[in-house]
Design an enzyme around this catalytic site. Structure first.
Site, short mmCIF file in Angstrom:
data_model
loop_
_atom_site.label_atom_id
_atom_site.label_comp_id
_atom_site.label_asym_id
_atom_site.label_seq_id
_atom_site.Cartn_x
_atom_site.Cartn_y
_atom_site.Cartn_z
N HIS A 78 0.87 -1.24 -0.31
CA HIS A 78 0.01 0.13 0.06
C HIS A 78 0.75 1.39 0.00
CE1 HIS A 78 -3.33 -2.62 1.37
NE2 HIS A 78 -2.24 -3.03 2.30
N ARG A 128 -10.74 -4.51 -5.20
CA ARG A 128 -10.95 -5.21 -4.03
C ARG A 128 -11.95 -4.84 -3.12
NH1 ARG A 128 -6.84 -4.43 1.49
NH2 ARG A 128 -6.30 -6.35 1.72
N ASP A 171 3.06 -6.78 2.19
CA ASP A 171 2.22 -6.25 2.84
C ASP A 171 2.54 -4.89 3.23
OD1 ASP A 171 -0.58 -5.39 3.59
OD2 ASP A 171 -0.36 -6.58 5.40
N ASN A 183 -2.53 -1.65 10.38
CA ASN A 183 -3.72 -2.45 11.14
C ASN A 183 -3.00 -3.65 11.53
OD1 ASN A 183 -5.90 -0.70 11.30
ND2 ASN A 183 -6.34 -1.02 9.16
#
Length: 308
Positions: A36, A127, A255, A260
């Site tokens: 991301h 997504r 990732d 989170n």
């Protein structure tokens, strides 16, 4: 959703500034298929009503991490923190001249014109979340119906779902008119073992050749105290089994920057070195990192990157 506003303070960075250098040499064209970018917030504001407020992790941070790890290709998954505004991700894709592609977040009501514009910008899928911490997901029947429109641009559906929802969502996912990518090994809990019902459901779902798997998220699946043994040792058997049984439909990702995530901040060098255990047989690493991403995401030839 917790309704975060524009001035909500960011959480601390979720990545280490000093990862270890991987011992494993990656093949040319190796792809990190799940990362991301966040912000920078001053240029790309986070969405009102988002469920969390990350630290800035702009494209320059991502590019530097990949250069350090030996990764040449990438799929940037647009983040819910930016909502449906794809600008931050699109800018990162443009900077890499086709070596980086994207997965979007979009409402099922998106126009055909916007789909085509996003395709031209390098996006290859949409997504959808079925994770409680990210808010209520779009009804799966609407998502599958939307998949028929994605077929026109050659895109796929990417599904991020809680492990206990795999069985529930499987019938709908099997009916998808486009390929389906499953995030983070179905978010299984490694402490429950290979015979747990969610993982058995995941293996059954993978018998459908329209379904692909991201063997990412070992750092999310693990329940092992890192002081008691090698990091993520309890999660590796799940990834290895998926590669062993469905190696022609698995891709891998770091990732980064690990949003989170509960527990210790991952060492990206360690995540790379886990690949020696996840894909230990001849040809498995090449398939996982190069050949499969090429087929699934339709990368072009590697060429010089534009200035970031």
């Amino acid at each position: 959703m917790t309704g975060h506003t524009a001035d909500t303070p960011a959480v601390p960075p979720s990545w280490t500034a000093t990862p270890s250098k991987p011992k494993l040499k990656l093949p040319p064209g190796a792809c990190d298929a799940h990362v991301h970018v966040f912000g920078p917030r001053a240029r790309f504001p986070f969405a009102e009503g988002r469920s969390y407020t990350p630290s800035d992790a702009p494209k320059e941070t991502l590019f530097a991490r990949h250069a350090f790890l030996g990764i040449e290709r990438c799929v940037i998954v647009h983040t819910a923190a930016h909502g449906y505004d794809l600008a931050a991700t699109a800018e990162a894709l443009a900077a890499k001249g086709g070596a980086y592609l994207g997965v979007a977040l979009m409402p099922v009501t998106v126009s055909d014109a916007d789909l085509k514009r996003a395709d031209s910008a390098g996006f290859r899928g949409v997504r959808f979340h079925y994770m409680e911490h990210l808010g209520k997901g779009t009804p799966i029947d609407e998502v599958i119906k939307f998949g028929a429109r994605l077929a026109d641009v050659g895109w796929h559906l990417q599904i991020h779902m809680a492990a206990d929802r795999i069985g529930e969502l499987t019938p709908a996912l099997r009916s998808s008119p486009v390929p389906v990518g499953i995030d983070h090994m179905g978010r299984i809990d490694a402490s429950r073992g290979l015979e747990q019902e969610p993982f058995r459901n995941l293996l059954k779902l993978m018998e459908d050749r329209n379904v692909w798997m991201k063997v990412s998220g070992s750092d999310r699946a693990t329940r092992q105290d890192p002081r008691l043994g090698p990091p993520y040792a309890d999660a590796v058997p799940f990834a290895r089994k998926l590669v062993e049984e469905f190696g022609d439909r698995c891709v891998w990702g770091t990732d980064f920057p690990h949003p989170n995530l509960e527990g210790p901040i991952p060492d990206d060098g360690v995540l790379v070195d886990l690949l020696a255990q996840i894909a230990p047989k001849p040809g498995q690493l090449q398939a996982l990192l190069v050949d499969n991403p090429q087929r699934f995401y339709r990368f072009g030839k590697l060429g010089p990157a534009k200035e970031a």
